[in-house]
Scaffold this motif. Structure first.
Motif, mmCIF file in Angstrom:
data_model
loop_
_atom_site.group_PDB
_atom_site.id
_atom_site.type_symbol
_atom_site.label_atom_id
_atom_site.label_comp_id
_atom_site.label_asym_id
_atom_site.label_seq_id
_atom_site.Cartn_x
_atom_site.Cartn_y
_atom_site.Cartn_z
ATOM 1 N N MET A 1 12.902 -34.432 -18.176
ATOM 2 C CA MET A 1 12.570 -33.039 -18.424
ATOM 3 C C MET A 1 13.727 -32.150 -17.978
ATOM 4 S SD MET A 1 8.819 -31.969 -18.015
ATOM 5 C CE MET A 1 7.625 -32.661 -19.075
ATOM 6 N N ALA A 2 13.840 -31.026 -18.645
ATOM 7 C CA ALA A 2 14.905 -30.080 -18.351
ATOM 8 C C ALA A 2 14.488 -29.121 -17.242
ATOM 9 C CB ALA A 2 15.245 -29.284 -19.605
ATOM 10 N N SER A 3 15.481 -28.528 -16.619
ATOM 11 C CA SER A 3 15.245 -27.526 -15.578
ATOM 12 C C SER A 3 16.039 -26.277 -15.921
ATOM 13 C CB SER A 3 15.711 -28.026 -14.216
ATOM 14 O OG SER A 3 14.952 -29.130 -13.816
ATOM 15 N N ILE A 4 15.509 -25.133 -15.503
ATOM 16 C CA ILE A 4 16.249 -23.882 -15.659
ATOM 17 C C ILE A 4 16.193 -23.120 -14.347
ATOM 18 C CG2 ILE A 4 15.805 -23.683 -18.137
ATOM 19 C CD1 ILE A 4 13.739 -21.520 -17.506
ATOM 20 N N THR A 5 17.165 -22.256 -14.147
ATOM 21 C CA THR A 5 17.213 -21.384 -12.980
ATOM 22 C C THR A 5 17.253 -19.958 -13.486
ATOM 23 O OG1 THR A 5 18.436 -23.033 -11.730
ATOM 24 C CG2 THR A 5 18.536 -20.763 -10.932
ATOM 25 N N VAL A 6 16.411 -19.107 -12.936
ATOM 26 C CA VAL A 6 16.393 -17.701 -13.322
ATOM 27 C C VAL A 6 17.019 -16.906 -12.188
ATOM 28 C CG1 VAL A 6 14.943 -15.750 -13.988
ATOM 29 C CG2 VAL A 6 14.287 -18.068 -14.657
ATOM 30 N N ARG A 7 18.145 -16.289 -12.491
ATOM 31 C CA ARG A 7 18.850 -15.502 -11.479
ATOM 32 C C ARG A 7 18.525 -14.023 -11.658
ATOM 33 N NH1 ARG A 7 22.201 -19.697 -12.649
ATOM 34 N NH2 ARG A 7 23.211 -20.732 -10.914
ATOM 35 N N ASN A 8 18.744 -13.264 -10.592
ATOM 36 C CA ASN A 8 18.581 -11.801 -10.601
ATOM 37 C C ASN A 8 17.187 -11.368 -11.039
ATOM 38 O OD1 ASN A 8 21.315 -11.504 -9.841
ATOM 39 N ND2 ASN A 8 21.921 -11.722 -11.970
ATOM 40 N N LEU A 9 16.182 -12.098 -10.607
ATOM 41 C CA LEU A 9 14.796 -11.749 -10.895
ATOM 42 C C LEU A 9 14.384 -10.617 -9.964
ATOM 43 C CD1 LEU A 9 12.361 -12.590 -12.605
ATOM 44 C CD2 LEU A 9 11.709 -14.125 -10.758
ATOM 45 N N ASP A 10 13.844 -9.564 -10.542
ATOM 46 C CA ASP A 10 13.407 -8.401 -9.776
ATOM 47 C C ASP A 10 12.370 -8.833 -8.731
ATOM 48 O OD1 ASP A 10 13.160 -5.520 -9.311
ATOM 49 O OD2 ASP A 10 11.189 -5.731 -10.258
ATOM 50 N N ASP A 11 12.493 -8.326 -7.516
ATOM 51 C CA ASP A 11 11.571 -8.692 -6.433
ATOM 52 C C ASP A 11 10.123 -8.358 -6.783
ATOM 53 O OD1 ASP A 11 13.597 -9.680 -4.807
ATOM 54 O OD2 ASP A 11 13.907 -7.754 -3.796
#
Length: 81
Positions: A1-11
């Protein structure tokens, strides 16, 4: 399975995700997977062209009958030597 990272997500958005996950008894990762799965697998109607979208939007107002304008007969094309 693939993975993703979400950066700069609003608090604030992350906090809402945490609450939503808790309400559904899931981890935040599980909640994100659920949201993506539900959103990306739903059937969507193909997008109509612009003319069709305009027609649908104004259909409730009824049709409009416009008189056909009178037209002059076609001119003869110019002659070239």
């Amino acid at each position: 399975m693939a993975s993703i990272t979400v950066r700069n997500l609003d608090d604030h958005l992350k906090a809402r995700l945490r609450v939503r996950a808790a309400q559904h008894g899931r981890s935040m990762d599980e909640e994100v997977r659920h949201i993506l799965q539900a959103t990306l697998t739903e059937e969507r109607e193909p997008a109509a062209d612009l003319g069709e979208r305009i027609r649908r939007r104004f259909a409730s107002f009824g049709g409009v009958e416009l008189p056909e304008p009178e037209r002059a007969p076609l001119r003869d094309p110019p002659e070239f030597d």
